[in-house]
Design a protein around this motif. Structure first.
Motif, mmCIF file in Angstrom:
data_model
loop_
_atom_site.group_PDB
_atom_site.id
_atom_site.type_symbol
_atom_site.label_atom_id
_atom_site.label_comp_id
_atom_site.label_asym_id
_atom_site.label_seq_id
_atom_site.Cartn_x
_atom_site.Cartn_y
_atom_site.Cartn_z
ATOM 1 N N ALA A 36 0.851 -1.193 0.000
ATOM 2 C CA ALA A 36 0.000 0.000 0.000
ATOM 3 C C ALA A 36 0.882 1.235 0.000
ATOM 4 O O ALA A 36 2.000 1.228 0.481
ATOM 5 C CB ALA A 36 -0.907 -0.003 1.227
ATOM 6 N N ALA A 37 0.352 2.295 -0.581
ATOM 7 C CA ALA A 37 1.147 3.516 -0.681
ATOM 8 C C ALA A 37 1.616 3.948 0.699
ATOM 9 O O ALA A 37 0.821 4.171 1.594
ATOM 10 C CB ALA A 37 0.318 4.618 -1.328
ATOM 11 N N ALA A 38 2.908 4.027 0.876
ATOM 12 C CA ALA A 38 3.475 4.391 2.169
ATOM 13 C C ALA A 38 4.687 5.255 1.922
ATOM 14 O O ALA A 38 5.607 4.856 1.221
ATOM 15 C CB ALA A 38 3.862 3.147 2.968
ATOM 16 N N ALA A 39 4.676 6.414 2.485
ATOM 17 C CA ALA A 39 5.762 7.368 2.254
ATOM 18 C C ALA A 39 6.854 7.172 3.285
ATOM 19 O O ALA A 39 6.613 6.730 4.407
ATOM 20 C CB ALA A 39 5.223 8.792 2.324
ATOM 21 N N THR A 40 8.072 7.512 2.883
ATOM 22 C CA THR A 40 9.192 7.567 3.820
ATOM 23 C C THR A 40 9.226 8.959 4.424
ATOM 24 O O THR A 40 9.399 9.947 3.721
ATOM 25 C CB THR A 40 10.516 7.274 3.111
ATOM 26 N N LEU A 41 9.044 9.031 5.735
ATOM 27 C CA LEU A 41 9.049 10.336 6.400
ATOM 28 C C LEU A 41 10.456 10.874 6.542
ATOM 29 O O LEU A 41 10.689 12.074 6.375
ATOM 30 C CB LEU A 41 8.384 10.213 7.771
ATOM 31 N N GLY A 42 11.400 10.014 6.857
ATOM 32 C CA GLY A 42 12.777 10.478 7.008
ATOM 33 C C GLY A 42 13.705 9.352 7.395
ATOM 34 O O GLY A 42 13.279 8.311 7.907
ATOM 35 N N THR A 43 14.992 9.553 7.124
ATOM 36 C CA THR A 43 16.037 8.588 7.469
ATOM 37 C C THR A 43 17.125 9.316 8.235
ATOM 38 O O THR A 43 17.565 10.393 7.821
ATOM 39 C CB THR A 43 16.637 7.941 6.210
ATOM 40 N N VAL A 44 17.569 8.738 9.357
ATOM 41 C CA VAL A 44 18.646 9.306 10.157
ATOM 42 C C VAL A 44 19.816 8.337 10.124
ATOM 43 O O VAL A 44 19.687 7.193 10.562
ATOM 44 C CB VAL A 44 18.205 9.559 11.611
ATOM 45 N N CYS A 45 20.943 8.775 9.572
ATOM 46 C CA CYS A 45 22.141 7.931 9.491
ATOM 47 C C CYS A 45 22.951 8.075 10.770
ATOM 48 O O CYS A 45 23.171 9.186 11.245
ATOM 49 C CB CYS A 45 23.000 8.325 8.296
ATOM 50 N N ASP A 46 23.415 6.956 11.308
ATOM 51 C CA ASP A 46 24.226 7.008 12.522
ATOM 52 C C ASP A 46 25.590 7.597 12.201
ATOM 53 O O ASP A 46 26.163 7.351 11.146
ATOM 54 C CB ASP A 46 24.408 5.606 13.106
ATOM 55 N N ASP A 47 26.116 8.351 13.142
ATOM 56 C CA ASP A 47 27.371 9.076 12.946
ATOM 57 C C ASP A 47 28.542 8.212 13.387
ATOM 58 O O ASP A 47 28.989 8.272 14.517
ATOM 59 C CB ASP A 47 27.336 10.379 13.745
ATOM 60 N N SER A 48 29.031 7.371 12.482
ATOM 61 C CA SER A 48 30.156 6.510 12.807
ATOM 62 C C SER A 48 30.873 6.139 11.532
ATOM 63 O O SER A 48 30.478 6.512 10.435
ATOM 64 C CB SER A 48 29.670 5.260 13.542
ATOM 65 N N SER A 49 31.942 5.362 11.647
ATOM 66 C CA SER A 49 32.724 4.994 10.470
ATOM 67 C C SER A 49 31.950 4.015 9.608
ATOM 68 O O SER A 49 31.191 3.191 10.111
ATOM 69 C CB SER A 49 34.045 4.359 10.915
ATOM 70 N N PRO A 50 32.121 4.075 8.283
ATOM 71 C CA PRO A 50 31.417 3.152 7.386
ATOM 72 C C PRO A 50 32.061 1.778 7.394
ATOM 73 O O PRO A 50 33.157 1.580 7.915
ATOM 74 C CB PRO A 50 31.578 3.830 6.020
ATOM 75 N N TYR A 51 31.348 0.810 6.807
ATOM 76 C CA TYR A 51 31.916 -0.522 6.668
ATOM 77 C C TYR A 51 32.293 -0.737 5.210
ATOM 78 O O TYR A 51 31.917 0.017 4.310
ATOM 79 C CB TYR A 51 30.924 -1.592 7.134
ATOM 80 N N LEU A 52 33.061 -1.787 4.961
ATOM 81 C CA LEU A 52 33.524 -2.104 3.618
ATOM 82 C C LEU A 52 32.530 -3.014 2.914
ATOM 83 O O LEU A 52 31.925 -3.893 3.534
ATOM 84 C CB LEU A 52 34.902 -2.773 3.672
ATOM 85 N N ALA A 53 32.368 -2.792 1.626
ATOM 86 C CA ALA A 53 31.511 -3.676 0.846
ATOM 87 C C ALA A 53 32.080 -5.094 0.865
ATOM 88 O O ALA A 53 33.298 -5.297 0.901
ATOM 89 C CB ALA A 53 31.403 -3.159 -0.588
ATOM 90 N N ASN A 54 31.162 -6.070 0.854
ATOM 91 C CA ASN A 54 31.520 -7.491 0.860
ATOM 92 C C ASN A 54 32.268 -7.899 2.125
ATOM 93 O O ASN A 54 33.007 -8.879 2.119
ATOM 94 C CB ASN A 54 32.360 -7.843 -0.374
ATOM 95 N N SER A 55 32.080 -7.143 3.203
ATOM 96 C CA SER A 55 32.732 -7.472 4.469
ATOM 97 C C SER A 55 31.859 -8.426 5.277
ATOM 98 O O SER A 55 30.716 -8.728 4.922
ATOM 99 C CB SER A 55 32.972 -6.196 5.276
ATOM 100 N N THR A 56 32.397 -8.881 6.393
ATOM 101 C CA THR A 56 31.634 -9.754 7.288
ATOM 102 C C THR A 56 30.415 -9.027 7.831
ATOM 103 O O THR A 56 29.330 -9.612 7.955
ATOM 104 C CB THR A 56 32.525 -10.221 8.454
ATOM 105 N N PHE A 57 30.558 -7.745 8.131
ATOM 106 C CA PHE A 57 29.407 -6.993 8.625
ATOM 107 C C PHE A 57 28.292 -6.950 7.578
ATOM 108 O O PHE A 57 27.119 -7.084 7.912
ATOM 109 C CB PHE A 57 29.818 -5.571 9.004
ATOM 110 N N GLN A 58 28.655 -6.763 6.312
ATOM 111 C CA GLN A 58 27.632 -6.720 5.276
ATOM 112 C C GLN A 58 26.885 -8.045 5.203
ATOM 113 O O GLN A 58 25.659 -8.063 5.042
ATOM 114 C CB GLN A 58 28.250 -6.396 3.914
ATOM 115 N N ALA A 59 27.627 -9.158 5.334
ATOM 116 C CA ALA A 59 26.969 -10.461 5.299
ATOM 117 C C ALA A 59 25.976 -10.594 6.447
ATOM 118 O O ALA A 59 24.855 -11.096 6.266
ATOM 119 C CB ALA A 59 28.020 -11.570 5.361
ATOM 120 N N ASN A 60 26.374 -10.150 7.638
ATOM 121 C CA ASN A 60 25.462 -10.215 8.784
ATOM 122 C C ASN A 60 24.265 -9.287 8.586
ATOM 123 O O ASN A 60 23.134 -9.611 8.977
ATOM 124 C CB ASN A 60 26.212 -9.839 10.064
ATOM 125 N N LEU A 61 24.511 -8.122 7.972
ATOM 126 C CA LEU A 61 23.425 -7.178 7.726
ATOM 127 C C LEU A 61 22.428 -7.739 6.704
ATOM 128 O O LEU A 61 21.223 -7.530 6.820
ATOM 129 C CB LEU A 61 24.001 -5.853 7.242
#
Length: 704
Positions: A36-61
């Protein structure tokens, strides 16, 4: 939505910048019917270091992105949380669908929220997404235990608020009363809604012009008190801050991860409202004065204007005289162009030198609390009875001014229960002074080194009133870690303290630790994980890479915390001129660890539970003092390890050893670099090259 006011998420609970790549969630979206039509009101990104693509964290995510939409839609309450992987690559998540959303729309909303996070926060380890039908929060650090009584702090919740301004044909006062009324009813009923299918969820409709539709919801894992506190905090913010009711916004959606409070002039939920409310009575309007006749009116108006002008002139004169008398002494004290006067723009009080002299009895020796490498600290009492601690800097050297400027700017911005609070400063031309809150119990080193040893050897009456019990020690360790976590991840700036040690930890009346002395602190610019700087600090607490090359990263503080943790548990200093042993504390701990005799370093009064906790703390401390910074845990992982005793810890490797000068010839190596220092001199000041210090050498070490 035409206008959205989004605030930062809680510092203490919702810190860190994280991201998401959700390949599995995209697959779910392809298999689902169109939501059903549902709008995104907003996104808040956490202020921390990024992770690497294809990393273990990405797999867990990816696993988290696959599980949360299914689990939330399968839950009667539309709620799910999950954790995949282990620290430091652990992915934690929470999803809550609106109480009136069916299973298919719930699943589609949560999956779409992962996609929103991927687009808005690419390669960040965490984000919070607010949509019409669901809320999603995920992070690379553990936040799901924030509901523990000792960690649930409502005052630290900072909501995200989204408004849709418009106009209603009613007075501002009446519209505000209607919004307050529907919100108050929603909060009361939501807390009482405790059935399994719609726990803490309620909708309402108010017979107003225009009609008002409202909704309140909490995550079902909150206690009743926590739900009420969370919703009440949102209610107070929305109804007391003018910008959220000015112009009679046609809708207002207030969110934190744990609760939601919404009103709208149009229906936005499915089904009939659970509450039917009557409109509040219209507030009485003020009486209108009958205008006077034209002639009298002109004379009366002229008289009023004349009187107003006269009163205004008198008021200006009074204020001018008061200001002149009030600030004359301060103007005289700062008449010279002091290099630090611009610091006054910070949220600090500027004290007169005479005020601080009077408070400290002319900086009497009887009021001296201690002395460090850059000056002494004195106790003072202001004229209103407030107790303060006054830190003096020696002279007007460039380094002293830099340190004062650094400390004022940082502490004026930092607010946390485990950081010492700065009241203000004095920029006198020949003296530089900082004014802190007075911490009655003094520094930690007095309790774990000096006072305790005296009592242990000489006590005759069995009294231990000045010694720390194990529960206090453990709370101090945890409090220091939380203070560092705030500096590294939760504050507006990413702060590296650089001088964490026992005498820079103060203990208040409740034995809560407060990190002090930010004169050497560095802050990392956004997007940076480390920087280079001159080597300044205290030997015994300094990380190897910092001693060797001046490399500063959060792992420098983690190393210092590891040393401090070992000192607290063992009650031994790692940097003591009175310790004539060839082996310092870290070396001694590792030796006992390898021999399996760690209990010999613990106080015999500890019971079995305390012994287990102490051994776990030593384990964590050894992980923090690993030679390579990448092998040390982040401070967020350390807090998680301390809070979750069931979490399995990886075995430590040989730590970075520091020996006394006399032991260098006896220490040989099979490839591990080590740093040797002379413990007779612990303070190293800025501008001194490592190569200029004869007491620092490089040698090869191997555990004997």
């Amino acid at each position: 939505m035409q206008e959205r006011d989004a605030a930062l998420l809680p510092r203490a609970m919702l810190a860190g910048r994280y991201a998401v790549v959700v390949v599995v969630a995209l697959a779910y979206l392809l298999l689902l019917p169109p939501p059903a039509a549902a709008a995104t009101l907003g996104t808040v990104c956490d202020d921390s270091s990024p992770y690497l693509a294809n990393s273990t964290f990405q797999a867990n995510l990816n696993l988290l992105a696959a599980a949360l939409p299914v689990n939330a839609s399968a839950s009667p309450a539309g709620f799910a949380n999950a954790t995949f992987g282990t620290v430091p690559d652990q992915a934690n998540g929470l999803a809550l669908c609106r109480g009136d959303t069916n299973a298919s729309n719930c699943r589609a909303c949560v999956a779409a929220a992962f996609v929103d996070a991927n687009q808005d926060c690419p390669l960040f380890k965490g984000a919070t997404v607010y949509r019409d039908a669901c809320v999603l929060r995920f992070a690379g650090r553990q936040f799901l235990d924030s509901l523990k009584p000792d960690q649930w702090i409502v005052s630290e919740l900072v909501p995200s608020i989204f408004t849709d301004p418009g106009s209603a044909n009613t007075s501002d006062a009446w519209f505000s009363a209607a919004v307050t009324g529907i919100f108050t009813a929603l909060v009361d009923r939501a807390v009482a809604a405790t059935n399994a299918t719609r726990k803490y969820f309620v909708t309402a409709e108010m017979d107003f012009d225009p009609k008002l539709y409202g909704l309140a919801q909490c995550t079902p894992d909150l206690t009743t008190t926590q739900c009420r506190d969370c919703l009440t905090d949102l209610l107070n913010i929305v109804t007391t801050q003018r910008q959220y009711l000015s112009g009679r916004n046609l809708s207002n959606s207030a969110f934190v991860v744990w609760c939601t409070l919404i009103y709208n002039v149009s229906p936005f939920y499915d089904g009939r409202a659970m509450l039917q409310l009557a409109a509040p009575p219209e507030p009485p309007t003020s009486d209108t004065l009958t205008p006077p006749s034209s002639g009298a009116g002109r004379k009366g108006t002229a008289a009023i204007i004349s009187a107003a002008i006269a009163c205004f002139i008198v008021l200006i004169l009074i204020i001018s005289v008061f200001c002149f008398l009030r600030f004359r002494r301060r103007i005289k004290a700062t008449r010279d162009d002091h290099p630090l006067k611009k610091i006054g723009k910070s949220q600090c009080t500027i004290f007169d030198l005479s005020t601080l002299q009077e408070a400290t009895e002319q900086f009497s020796e009887n009021n001296k609390l201690g002395e460090g490498g850059f000056g002494a600290v004195y106790k003072g009492i202001l004229s209103d009875g407030q107790e303060i601690a006054v830190k003096t800097l020696l002279g007007r050297t460039e380094h002293g001014l830099d340190q004062l400027h650094n400390e004022v700017l940082l502490l004026a911005e930092l607010q946390h229960k485990n950081l010492v609070r700065l009241h203000g400063f004095c920029p006198h031309q020949n003296v530089t002074l900082l004014v802190y809150e007075y911490i009655k119990n003094g520094s930690l080193d007095n309790f774990i080194f000096g006072i305790f040893l005296f009592i242990h050897i000489y006590k005759k009456d069995g009294s231990n009133r000045n010694a720390l019990n194990w529960e206090q020690q453990y709370n101090i360790i945890l409090g220091i870690a939380k203070g560092i976590l705030y500096l590294h991840e939760d504050s507006t700036m990413r702060i590296i303290h650089r001088d964490l040690k026992a005498n820079n930890i103060l203990l208040d009346d409740h034995m809560e630790p407060k990190i002090a002395d930010f004169g050497l602190a560095k802050f990392l610019e956004e997007g940076h994980t480390q920087t280079q700087t001159a080597i300044v600090g205290t030997f015994g607490y300094m990380a190897p890479e910092y001693v060797y090359s001046g490399s500063v990263s959060p792992k420098v503080d983690v190393f210092s915390f590891g040393v401090l943790l070992l000192e607290i548990v063992s009650r031994r200093s790692n940097c003591s001129p009175d310790d004539h042993s060839n082996v310092n504390l870290i070396s001694d701990v590792w030796d006992h660890w390898m021999k399996g005799t760690m209990r010999q370093m613990l106080h015999p009064s500890l019971d079995e539970f305390a012994v287990r906790q102490a051994l776990r703390c030593i384990h964590i401390g050894l992980l923090c003092v690993q030679p390579e910074p990448e092998n040390r845990p982040d401070i967020s992982a350390v807090v998680f390890m301390l809070n979750r005793e069931s979490m399995e810890l990886q075995p430590p490797e040989q730590p970075a050893f520091f020996f006394g000068r006399e032991s260098t010839s006896a220490s040989q190596s099979d490839g591990q670099r080590s740093y040797v220092y002379d413990r007779s001199g612990c303070i190293m000041q800025q501008g001194i090259s490592v190569n200029d210090i004869n007491d620092i050498t490089l040698s090869e070490l191997y555990p004997r």
